[in-house]
Design a protein around this motif. Structure first.
Motif, PDB file in Angstrom:
ATOM      1  N   LEU A   1      -0.388  -9.339  -8.428  1.00  0.00           N
ATOM      2  CA  LEU A   1      -0.240  -9.538  -6.854  1.00  0.00           C
ATOM      3  C   LEU A   1       1.097  -9.220  -6.231  1.00  0.00           C
ATOM      4  N   ASP A   2       1.892  -9.839  -6.913  1.00  0.00           N
ATOM      5  CA  ASP A   2       3.570  -9.398  -6.442  1.00  0.00           C
ATOM      6  C   ASP A   2       3.740  -8.042  -6.646  1.00  0.00           C
ATOM      7  N   ALA A   3       3.547  -7.763  -7.764  1.00  0.00           N
ATOM      8  CA  ALA A   3       3.738  -6.127  -8.125  1.00  0.00           C
ATOM      9  C   ALA A   3       2.820  -5.108  -7.069  1.00  0.00           C
ATOM     10  N   ILE A   4       1.656  -5.496  -6.811  1.00  0.00           N
ATOM     11  CA  ILE A   4       0.924  -4.855  -5.490  1.00  0.00           C
ATOM     12  C   ILE A   4       1.551  -4.799  -4.507  1.00  0.00           C
ATOM     13  N   SER A   5       2.033  -6.195  -3.883  1.00  0.00           N
ATOM     14  CA  SER A   5       2.746  -6.393  -2.642  1.00  0.00           C
ATOM     15  C   SER A   5       3.991  -5.511  -2.561  1.00  0.00           C
ATOM     16  N   LEU A   6       4.994  -5.427  -3.630  1.00  0.00           N
ATOM     17  CA  LEU A   6       6.165  -4.827  -3.740  1.00  0.00           C
ATOM     18  C   LEU A   6       5.773  -3.301  -3.598  1.00  0.00           C
ATOM     19  N   GLN A   7       4.927  -2.741  -4.314  1.00  0.00           N
ATOM     20  CA  GLN A   7       4.526  -1.310  -4.040  1.00  0.00           C
ATOM     21  C   GLN A   7       4.228  -0.951  -2.797  1.00  0.00           C
ATOM     22  N   ALA A   8       3.496  -1.960  -2.029  1.00  0.00           N
ATOM     23  CA  ALA A   8       2.818  -1.631  -0.724  1.00  0.00           C
ATOM     24  C   ALA A   8       4.324  -1.390   0.198  1.00  0.00           C
ATOM     25  N   GLU A   9       4.952  -2.569   0.026  1.00  0.00           N
ATOM     26  CA  GLU A   9       6.160  -2.435   0.994  1.00  0.00           C
ATOM     27  C   GLU A   9       6.997  -1.153   0.541  1.00  0.00           C
ATOM     28  N   VAL A  10       7.019  -0.875  -0.574  1.00  0.00           N
ATOM     29  CA  VAL A  10       7.738   0.577  -0.693  1.00  0.00           C
ATOM     30  C   VAL A  10       7.155   1.615  -0.235  1.00  0.00           C
ATOM     31  N   LEU A  11       5.723   1.903  -0.279  1.00  0.00           N
ATOM     32  CA  LEU A  11       4.961   2.741   0.518  1.00  0.00           C
ATOM     33  C   LEU A  11       5.174   2.830   2.096  1.00  0.00           C
ATOM     34  N   GLU A  12       5.357   1.692   2.614  1.00  0.00           N
ATOM     35  CA  GLU A  12       5.414   1.429   4.053  1.00  0.00           C
ATOM     36  C   GLU A  12       4.010   2.112   4.557  1.00  0.00           C
ATOM     37  N   LEU A  13       2.847   1.501   4.134  1.00  0.00           N
ATOM     38  CA  LEU A  13       1.644   2.102   4.833  1.00  0.00           C
ATOM     39  C   LEU A  13       1.427   1.520   6.052  1.00  0.00           C
ATOM     40  N   GLN A  14       1.164   2.816   7.251  1.00  0.00           N
ATOM     41  CA  GLN A  14       0.612   2.571   8.446  1.00  0.00           C
ATOM     42  C   GLN A  14      -0.630   3.185   9.030  1.00  0.00           C
ATOM     43  N   ALA A  15      -1.048   2.795   9.698  1.00  0.00           N
ATOM     44  CA  ALA A  15      -2.258   3.470  10.469  1.00  0.00           C
ATOM     45  C   ALA A  15      -2.432   3.105  12.005  1.00  0.00           C
ATOM     46  N   VAL A  16      -3.283   3.867  12.673  1.00  0.00           N
ATOM     47  CA  VAL A  16      -3.362   3.411  14.109  1.00  0.00           C
ATOM     48  C   VAL A  16      -4.587   2.591  14.129  1.00  0.00           C
ATOM     49  N   ALA A  17      -4.215   1.312  14.795  1.00  0.00           N
ATOM     50  CA  ALA A  17      -5.211   0.313  14.663  1.00  0.00           C
ATOM     51  C   ALA A  17      -6.454   0.038  15.690  1.00  0.00           C
ATOM     52  N   GLU A  18      -6.068   0.768  16.876  1.00  0.00           N
ATOM     53  CA  GLU A  18      -6.970   0.859  17.902  1.00  0.00           C
ATOM     54  C   GLU A  18      -7.718   2.298  18.025  1.00  0.00           C
ATOM     55  N   GLY A  19      -8.563   2.501  18.576  1.00  0.00           N
ATOM     56  CA  GLY A  19      -9.267   3.816  19.067  1.00  0.00           C
ATOM     57  C   GLY A  19     -10.536   4.327  18.242  1.00  0.00           C
ATOM     58  N   ARG A  20     -10.923   5.404  18.232  1.00  0.00           N
ATOM     59  CA  ARG A  20     -12.309   5.751  17.720  1.00  0.00           C
ATOM     60  C   ARG A  20     -12.045   6.117  16.220  1.00  0.00           C
ATOM     61  N   ALA A  21     -12.773   5.201  15.169  1.00  0.00           N
ATOM     62  CA  ALA A  21     -12.563   5.213  13.900  1.00  0.00           C
ATOM     63  C   ALA A  21     -12.917   6.521  12.983  1.00  0.00           C
ATOM     64  N   ASN A  22     -12.240   6.636  12.036  1.00  0.00           N
ATOM     65  CA  ASN A  22     -12.718   7.393  11.022  1.00  0.00           C
ATOM     66  C   ASN A  22     -12.587   7.115   9.563  1.00  0.00           C
ATOM     67  N   GLY A  23     -13.014   7.596   8.650  1.00  0.00           N
ATOM     68  CA  GLY A  23     -12.941   7.206   7.461  1.00  0.00           C
ATOM     69  C   GLY A  23     -13.828   7.814   6.216  1.00  0.00           C
TER      70      GLY A  23
END
Length: 875
Positions: free
Chosen positions: A530-552
């Motif tokens: 879990l530490d390795a996953i969190s570290l990799q996620a911090e490196v990637l700097e994952l972002q998204a628009v949290a509000e508005g019409r959804a898509n996926g």
């Protein structure tokens, strides 16, 4: 003699100045061989019916036939007398039908045509043929005369048009010169409104104009393009002003033009109105081919394409046939084929503009704007089957999911989001069986990080290598989880070395791939993962628009009997809420309910959160994108348009077969067996995996067709389709309803239920092997070498042999080989060991062999003993 067909033939001959012998024979209704003979007698030997006959050669043939047959010596009145009379008779009567109030009277008219032929006019076949030839000759002569007259008329029209064009050009040039001369004279004379000019003239008395030099002699003032120079010393009087620009004309011409100055020219306007065109020559035939721009979409029917090309549908079909594509006028062809045929016909193809619902949807989706915020990472667990992927996820979730899986293997994508001490993480669990390749590829495409689980006791396996390739194709960072280190035969070092062969270098070895040793059973090392996953996620700097019409994206889909279509989706942007309208592939609907992975109902879901959606019109395909729209109208329009395009694509795939494909199908053996299957499963991913795995079992002997596949229970329509195609029904984690079971029992259909994909593949192999039947093989069991031959009056030729290989049995068939070539095949008459008859003789033993019905055995021959065995064919 000539009927309407004859007149049509005459028209064809007149319109064509050059044709082949075969076409000419068809036009004059004469056999090709007879026409070749007549041409040869006329001094024009032809060898091929497809050779071209010119107009001169046709005239030569016409003259020869005239000389050979002549016109006939019958009197004019006899020739004109009718040969037959046609009488038309009409008889009318009334018939009463029905009775009472329904009584009605119907008029019946009977028309009869009777043709009477004069008995004296009966002719022999030779006379009729001569008369027909004479009539054809007469028609050919008339056609030739009409051709000459038509050609002369066309030449006269062309000459007249050329003269009119030259005359018009001459008039335009003269008018241009006149206008130029007037402009030059007006520039040279003083203006009437100029006071200085009036003072210089003095009381209206004109003065001689100052001498000028010709512009072409080097004057650089006003440009002068006229061909006539102004004459110096011309007096500025009334006549000079009146005839300005006309000094190059004669006096009579100036007088004629002065009378018509300022008056309209109605004659020219009348001529133009009569011609019906604003041009000087009226209608003109196009001198260059018309090139049209044809808008072509993803698919188009041949009829629509012909309409856009302003051509007959048959001509487009012919062009397609020449290109090797056989399609009827009602069938659809794909974009590339349509572009090729348009260019082949001399036009230009352009892509059709899509001012449709898809364009509106794209504009609609582009409205999603807002401030981006950090989002949870999406982690996909991948690896070989039974390496502990689901067990690891089970430990993280603190549940017992793995124990509930059929056969201990995951058979569809599971989606979960977990709240850990390191934050929220969304996990996707993919199956490890070889049949679920498309699922793993889809999981790698949706994810931010791939965790590859490798069993420390098993090593790198085929699905491990495949997962590495999927991660690289998706350009997703990789984390290696070496599982089962608590086992006694675990060797993490070997795993690291085996991964080096696939360019996966651990950080310990100077690489960039994190490797974590853990045990999903005891929980050892899970926190480090879990530490390795969190570290990799911090490196990637994952972002998204949290509000508005959804898509996926749709992760998985199924058909629930009580809830209807259910889709597991992963939200990538915006927020999906209950009551939203969304379009998902070819399906649409309104969100009636949202459920998380535990089955609890939620009101909304943000980025990187998987949820189950209820309310769609049908079961979407796994991997389809979904978009939330403003209203149901747009969602329905987009879904219907996509369904229409998909249907057109299927029609294109089914129609417009190419010649090489048809020839290849004709070349296939007609003895190839076919096994039809109806496959129904609980989720869309399993249907996809089963269809690919089962159709992949096909080979040259048998072809496996999945005629029907889908999500949900086995219905009545599925059973009917299986009965029609004599198919085997496979239910994967689903069951047949009552109506379907009745049809299956009445039709004695083969229905099989499964819950593990291994069993499905094994059973289909068995069914296919049963269809293949058995194969007869020949196995050599012994070889005897002939040392000498003895002649016997009782037994014939007896070969003294030495068995060199195997065993020779009297009951088995044999072959006699000479110089390794079979010279006889039959059976043994006798097999003796010394004077005793024996059933078999083994290697290294001498024996006497009598070959039945063959007395030409020679020393040095080999007698081969073999047996025929039946072998069951398998896939």
């Amino acid at each position: 003699m000539l009927s309407a067909r004859g007149r049509h033939t005459e028209h064809r001959i007149r319109m064509s100045q050059q044709t082949t012998i075969r076409k000419l024979a068809a036009l004059v209704n004469t056999p090709v061989e007879k026409l070749l003979e007549q041409l040869s007698e006329a001094g024009m030997p032809f060898s091929d019916p497809d050779q071209v006959v010119t107009s001169a050669e046709k005239l030569k043939l016409l003259g020869f036939l005239k000389r050979a047959h002549g016109k006939g010596d019958k009197p004019a009145e006899e020739a004109i007398a009718p040969k037959k009379i046609t009488l038309n008779r009409t008889r009318k009567q009334e018939i009463t039908v029905g009775g009472g109030k329904n009584k009605a009277t119907v008029d019946v008219v009977v028309r009869k045509k009777v043709t009477l032929v004069k008995p004296t006019e009966a002719k022999t076949p030779e006379q009729e043929q001569d008369a027909e030839r004479a009539e054809i000759l007469r028609k050919l002569e008339e056609s030739r005369q009409r051709n000459l007259s038509e050609q002369q008329r066309l030449e006269e029209d062309d000459r007249r048009r050329a003269e009119e064009a030259a005359e018009q050009k001459r008039k335009e040039e003269a008018e241009a010169e006149r206008l130029q001369a007037e402009a030059a004279l007006a520039a040279a004379l003083p203006a009437e409104d100029d006071p200085a000019a009036r003072k210089a003239h003095g009381h209206g008395h004109p003065k001689p104009a100052a001498p000028r030099t010709d512009d072409r002699a080097g004057h650089k003032g006003k440009p002068h393009r006229g061909s006539h120079a102004m004459v110096a010393g011309v007096e500025d009087d009334e006549n000079a002003a009146r005839f300005a620009g006309q000094l190059h004309l004669s006096a009579s011409e100036r007088a004629r033009r002065s009378t018509s100055r300022g008056k309209p020219k109605p004659r020219r306007n009348i001529e133009q109105s009569r011609s019906g065109s604003a041009g000087p020559h009226g209608f003109e035939r196009p001198t260059a081919p018309v090139v049209r721009e044809v808008a072509v979409g993803e698919a188009i029917t041949v009829a629509d394409l012909a309409q856009k090309l302003a051509m007959k549908g048959g001509d487009v079909v012919k062009a397609l046939f020449k290109m090797g594509v056989m399609a009827t006028i009602t069938q659809s062809i794909d974009h590339d084929t349509a572009v090729l045929v348009v260019e082949e016909l001399g036009h230009r193809a352009v892509a059709a503009e899509s001012d449709d619902a898809e364009t509106e949807l794209l504009a609609h989706a582009g409205e999603l704007q807002g401030e981006k915020a950090a989002r949870p990472p999406v982690v996909t667990i991948m690896g070989h089957v039974d390496h502990g992927k689901t067990s690891l996820l089970d430990y993280i979730r603190r549940t017992k999911v793995a124990s509930g899986e059929a056969g201990g293997i995951t058979q569809h994508i599971g989606a979960y989001h977990v709240e850990t001490d390191k934050g929220v993480i969304s996990f996707l669990d993919t199956p490890g069986h070889a049949a679920f390749t498309s699922m793993r590829a889809r999981g790698a495409k949706l994810t931010d990080i791939v965790v590859l689980v490798v069993g420390a006791d098993d090593g790198v396996m085929p699905q491990t290598v495949e997962a590495i390739q999927h991660a690289r194709a998706a350009k997703v960072p990789l984390i290696i989880a070496i599982n089962k280190i608590d086992k006694s035969d675990a060797d993490p070092g070997r795993i690291r070395n085996e991964l080096l062969e696939h360019d996966v270098v651990a950080e310990d070895f100077g690489g960039d791939v994190q490797m974590v040793e853990l045990s999903a059973k005891t929980g050892l090392g899970v926190d480090n993962l879990l530490d390795a996953i969190s570290l990799q996620a911090e490196v990637l700097e994952l972002q998204a628009v949290a509000e508005g019409r959804a898509n996926g994206v749709v992760i998985e889909s199924s058909l629930d009997k009580g809830r209807g279509p259910v889709a597991t989706v992963l939200v990538q942007q915006g927020r999906l809420e209950k009551g939203d309208y969304l379009v998902c592939g070819v399906q649409y609907g309104r969100v009636r309910a949202l459920f998380d992975e535990t089955g609890a109902q939620v009101q909304s879901a943000g980025p990187s959160i998987p949820v189950q959606v209820l309310g769609l019109s049908g079961v979407p395909d796994a991997g389809d994108d979904f978009v939330v729209v403003a209203d149901e109208r747009l969602a329905k329009d987009v879904a219907q348009q996509r369904e229409a395009k998909r249907r057109e694509s299927r029609l294109v795939a089914a129609a417009g077969n190419r010649m090489e494909d048809i020839m290849a199908q004709m070349g296939q053996s007609e003895a190839q067996q076919q096994l039809n299957l109806v496959v129904k499963a609980d989720v869309q991913g399993s249907v996809e995996a089963l269809r690919q795995a089962l159709t992949g079992l096909s080979n040259e002997q048998i072809r496996i067709n999945v005629i029907v596949s889908g999500v949900g229970g086995i219905t009545e329509s599925d059973a009917n389709a299986a009965a029609t195609a004599k198919a085997t029904i496979i239910g994967f984690n689903v069951r047949a309803d009552a109506s379907a079971r009745k049809i299956i029992e009445n039709g004695n259909l083969d229905l099989r239920y499964f819950s593990i994909i291994y069993d499905v593949i094994d059973q289909v192999k068995q069914v296919a092997s049963g269809l293949l039947g058995v194969e007869i093989r020949e196995e050599i069991i012994g070889i005897a070498e002939v040392r000498d031959v003895f002649r016997s009056s009782k037994f014939g030729a007896v070969a003294g042999c030495m068995v060199t290989e195997g065993v020779v049995k009297r009951s088995k068939p044999i072959r006699v080989l000479r110089d390794n070539t079979v010279v006889f095949e039959g059976e043994l008459e006798s097999l003796r060991r010394f004077k005793d008859n024996v059933d078999e003789v083994r290697s290294g033993t001498e024996c006497g062999i009598g070959v039945k019905a063959y007395n030409d055995v020679q020393p040095g021959d080999q007698i081969e003993c073999f047996e025929r065995i039946e072998v069951q064919r398998t896939l």
